[in-house]
Design an enzyme around this catalytic site. Structure first.
Site, PDB file in Angstrom:
ATOM      1  N   ASN A  99      42.173  75.141  32.479  1.00  0.00           N
ATOM      2  CA  ASN A  99      41.760  75.781  31.222  1.00  0.00           C
ATOM      3  C   ASN A  99      40.256  75.652  30.970  1.00  0.00           C
ATOM      4  O   ASN A  99      39.786  75.875  29.869  1.00  0.00           O
ATOM      5  CB  ASN A  99      42.548  75.195  30.045  1.00  0.00           C
ATOM      6  CG  ASN A  99      42.290  73.708  29.856  1.00  0.00           C
ATOM      7  OD1 ASN A  99      41.484  73.116  30.577  1.00  0.00           O
ATOM      8  ND2 ASN A  99      42.969  73.093  28.908  1.00  0.00           N
TER       9      ASN A  99
ATOM     10  N   ASP B 189      36.813  59.861  32.130  1.00  0.00           N
ATOM     11  CA  ASP B 189      37.870  59.976  31.127  1.00  0.00           C
ATOM     12  C   ASP B 189      39.042  59.048  31.443  1.00  0.00           C
ATOM     13  O   ASP B 189      39.088  58.424  32.519  1.00  0.00           O
ATOM     14  CB  ASP B 189      38.331  61.437  30.987  1.00  0.00           C
ATOM     15  CG  ASP B 189      38.580  62.131  32.325  1.00  0.00           C
ATOM     16  OD1 ASP B 189      38.534  61.466  33.373  1.00  0.00           O
ATOM     17  OD2 ASP B 189      38.817  63.348  32.315  1.00  0.00           O
TER      18      ASP B 189
ATOM     19  N   HIS C 115      38.474  72.884  31.215  1.00  0.00           N
ATOM     20  CA  HIS C 115      37.971  71.612  30.699  1.00  0.00           C
ATOM     21  C   HIS C 115      37.154  70.862  31.757  1.00  0.00           C
ATOM     22  O   HIS C 115      37.332  71.059  32.957  1.00  0.00           O
ATOM     23  CB  HIS C 115      39.097  70.739  30.104  1.00  0.00           C
ATOM     24  CG  HIS C 115      40.017  70.081  31.061  1.00  0.00           C
ATOM     25  ND1 HIS C 115      41.359  69.907  30.794  1.00  0.00           N
ATOM     26  CD2 HIS C 115      39.827  69.542  32.289  1.00  0.00           C
ATOM     27  CE1 HIS C 115      41.921  69.276  31.801  1.00  0.00           C
ATOM     28  NE2 HIS C 115      41.018  69.048  32.717  1.00  0.00           N
TER      29      HIS C 115
ATOM     30  N   GLU D 259      38.536  69.438  26.201  1.00  0.00           N
ATOM     31  CA  GLU D 259      39.428  70.591  26.204  1.00  0.00           C
ATOM     32  C   GLU D 259      38.784  71.764  25.449  1.00  0.00           C
ATOM     33  O   GLU D 259      37.874  71.549  24.633  1.00  0.00           O
ATOM     34  CB  GLU D 259      40.736  70.207  25.488  1.00  0.00           C
ATOM     35  CG  GLU D 259      41.525  69.107  26.185  1.00  0.00           C
ATOM     36  CD  GLU D 259      42.410  69.637  27.299  1.00  0.00           C
ATOM     37  OE1 GLU D 259      42.027  70.603  27.983  1.00  0.00           O
ATOM     38  OE2 GLU D 259      43.495  69.059  27.498  1.00  0.00           O
TER      39      GLU D 259
HETATM   40  C1  GLP Z   1      42.088  66.219  34.795  1.00  0.00           C
HETATM   41  C2  GLP Z   1      40.891  65.365  34.546  1.00  0.00           C
HETATM   42  C3  GLP Z   1      39.631  66.060  34.901  1.00  0.00           C
HETATM   43  C4  GLP Z   1      39.772  66.714  36.255  1.00  0.00           C
HETATM   44  C5  GLP Z   1      40.839  67.766  36.192  1.00  0.00           C
HETATM   45  C6  GLP Z   1      41.019  68.564  37.486  1.00  0.00           C
HETATM   46  O1  GLP Z   1      42.430  66.942  33.671  1.00  0.00           O
HETATM   47  N1  GLP Z   1      40.810  64.920  33.200  1.00  0.00           N
HETATM   48  O2  GLP Z   1      38.566  65.140  34.857  1.00  0.00           O
HETATM   49  O3  GLP Z   1      38.545  67.268  36.631  1.00  0.00           O
HETATM   50  O4  GLP Z   1      42.036  67.116  35.877  1.00  0.00           O
HETATM   51  O5  GLP Z   1      41.986  67.968  38.306  1.00  0.00           O
HETATM   52  P1  GLP Z   1      42.251  68.407  39.801  1.00  0.00           P
HETATM   53  O6  GLP Z   1      41.044  68.024  40.551  1.00  0.00           O
HETATM   54  O7  GLP Z   1      43.465  67.638  40.234  1.00  0.00           O
HETATM   55  O8  GLP Z   1      42.459  69.879  39.807  1.00  0.00           O
END
Ligand code: GLP
Length: 241
Positions: free
Chosen positions: A136, A67, A138, A143
């Site tokens: 959430n 992403d 995702h 989302e």
């Molecule tokens: C972001 C990214 C995701 C990622 C998520 C979790 O929203 N778009 O791809 O998995 O954060 O982030 P973290 O690993 O910092 O908790």
């Protein structure tokens, strides 16, 4: 689904690197889909260490990211492209020909999503898909409420996601409203999926995965439909970015 608990950040990183290390040598010209966030940092450090020690070969691997923020060029330090260069591509010295990242600053984001799907198809599709988990539920930027029958597409980021990202930024920063993401359809087409769960406030999303039922409210549960899903969970906080 196979759930593997990890007691420490080190065990979490090593278990995830082992998952990749076991599969990689069996795939010709492997294609990796890689996440951003705090969760995969230990894994990336471990993969870099193994590669430098000659224990893991990534020289024929192609790398895509899951992403990106809409509107951000790869030169913006907040972009996911910059993150992946910093923590994975540059330390491994992966040649540009092996790397295709989403162009958040493309003039036409829908056209960029189609071009990305074409590049993925040309590479033979994703072999190893590594996912993090959002608070959430995702995965990538899919989302809650996003259609699950899409490949790469433009999404409107939820306020929850934007707030978390703004808080995580080292300096005051306003998160873009949109993102580009591989869709659930793309992710489910991957041959092997690894969902990494670490970090604070993810209990509800984790419980939804544990429940083992596909639930539209929690995008991560869409992966339960996949035949080869491994979930590695850290029972302690992840290292910080
Ligand atoms: C972001 C990214 C995701 C990622 C998520 C979790 O929203 N778009 O791809 O998995 O954060 O982030 P973290 O690993 O910092 O908790």
């Amino acid at each position: 689904m196979r759930i593997v608990p990890a007691a420490t950040p080190r065990a979490f990183a090593v278990t995830a690197a082992d998952w990749i290390g076991e599969r990689l040598p069996r795939i010709r010209n492997p294609v990796l889909a890689l996440p951003t966030g705090n969760t995969p940092l230990g894994l990336y450090a471990e993969l870099i260490a193994r590669s430098r020690a000659g224990k893991l070969r990534l020289d024929s691997a192609k790398v895509f990211n899951l992403d990106e923020y809409g509107g951000l060029p790869s030169s913006d330090p907040h972009s996911y492209a910059a993150f992946l260069h910093r923590h994975f591509i540059t330390p491994l010295a992966l040649p540009a020909a092996q790397v295709r990242l989403l162009r958040g600053d493309a003039q036409d984001l829908d056209a960029e999503c189609r071009a990305y799907d074409d590049a993925l198809a040309e590479a033979g599709g994703v072999d190893l898909c590594i996912l993090g988990l959002g608070v959430n539920g995702h995965i990538a930027f899919n989302e809650p409420g996003t259609a699950w029958d899409l490949r790469t597409h433009v999404v409107r980021l939820s306020q929850t996601t934007r707030d978390i990202h703004e808080r995580q930024a080292a300096t005051a920063w306003e998160s873009p409203e949109n993102g580009l993401t591989m869709g659930i359809k793309t992710l489910l087409e991957a041959r092997h999926i690894l969902l990494l769960i670490a970090g604070p406030n993810k209990q509800a999303a984790t419980q939804a995965v544990h429940a083992g039922k596909v639930d539209a409210a929690w995008p991560a549960t869409s992966m339960l439909a996949h035949a080869d899903l491994t979930v590695i969970e850290l029972c302690a906080p992840a290292a910080s970015r």
